[in-house]
Design an enzyme around this catalytic site. Sequence first.
Site, mmCIF file in Angstrom:
data_model
loop_
_atom_site.group_PDB
_atom_site.id
_atom_site.type_symbol
_atom_site.label_atom_id
_atom_site.label_comp_id
_atom_site.label_asym_id
_atom_site.label_seq_id
_atom_site.Cartn_x
_atom_site.Cartn_y
_atom_site.Cartn_z
ATOM 1 N N ASP A 188 32.980 11.702 20.280
ATOM 2 C CA ASP A 188 32.395 10.429 20.948
ATOM 3 C C ASP A 188 33.168 9.215 20.533
ATOM 4 O OD1 ASP A 188 30.105 8.900 22.389
ATOM 5 O OD2 ASP A 188 30.122 8.247 20.356
ATOM 6 N N GLU A 242 33.240 16.355 24.679
ATOM 7 C CA GLU A 242 33.595 15.509 23.386
ATOM 8 C C GLU A 242 34.319 16.529 22.217
ATOM 9 O OE1 GLU A 242 30.699 11.738 23.988
ATOM 10 O OE2 GLU A 242 29.836 13.410 22.894
#
Length: 224
Positions: free
Chosen positions: A47, A119
Amino acid sequence: MKSLEKKLGYTFQNQALLAEALNHSSYANEHRGSGMCSNERLEFLGDSVLGFVTAEFLFCTNPDLPEGDLTRIRAALVCEQSLYEVAQSIDLGAHLKLGRGEESGGGRTRASILADAMEAVFAAVYLDGGISAASQLIHRVLLKREQEEVEKRRDYKTALQELVQRKPDQALLYRMAGEEGPDHDKTFSAEVLLNEQVVGCGSGHSKKEAEQAAAKAALNALEE
């Protein structure tokens, strides 16, 4: 995993990183005794990697946008739906390791699971090949589409007008140079003249598109 690496355009030196990125928590919980890790820690790191690469891209490609607009665009790019679409494009769901409950519940196509796994993959590439490798991947699968949208949104005619107005007595003129094709699929050609000299040519499926393409060509020529 070779097929996934091919779609990613990246070959891992440490295959264990990619394997971990594909482990959903439900699968890791079912194999807790083996010491298997889920992809949640990688998701956390991914992220941040994604956020940094995206912020740098937007900062460099949109020099005139204020912070608020940059923040809004970044949020749209890194949202769950966007990551889900990227995961679908590389068929990431087919490679995930899921627990029995998630498997039977359609977890391979669930947006949240696929976005999180995407991610995690970004983080795995970062840990394996560094920020350059991760950035190249993110640009290739996600930001390239945004760059194309930026190109579409840019008003080249206005930019050209602002450029030539820096000097006095500059006259711009657009003229149609031709058209071809059937009525339902015409291609128009346009020229832009600066002080009666052709400085750019372009084509498009409408007169407006042709003029924008001509203005873009003129901008490139004049800025050089």
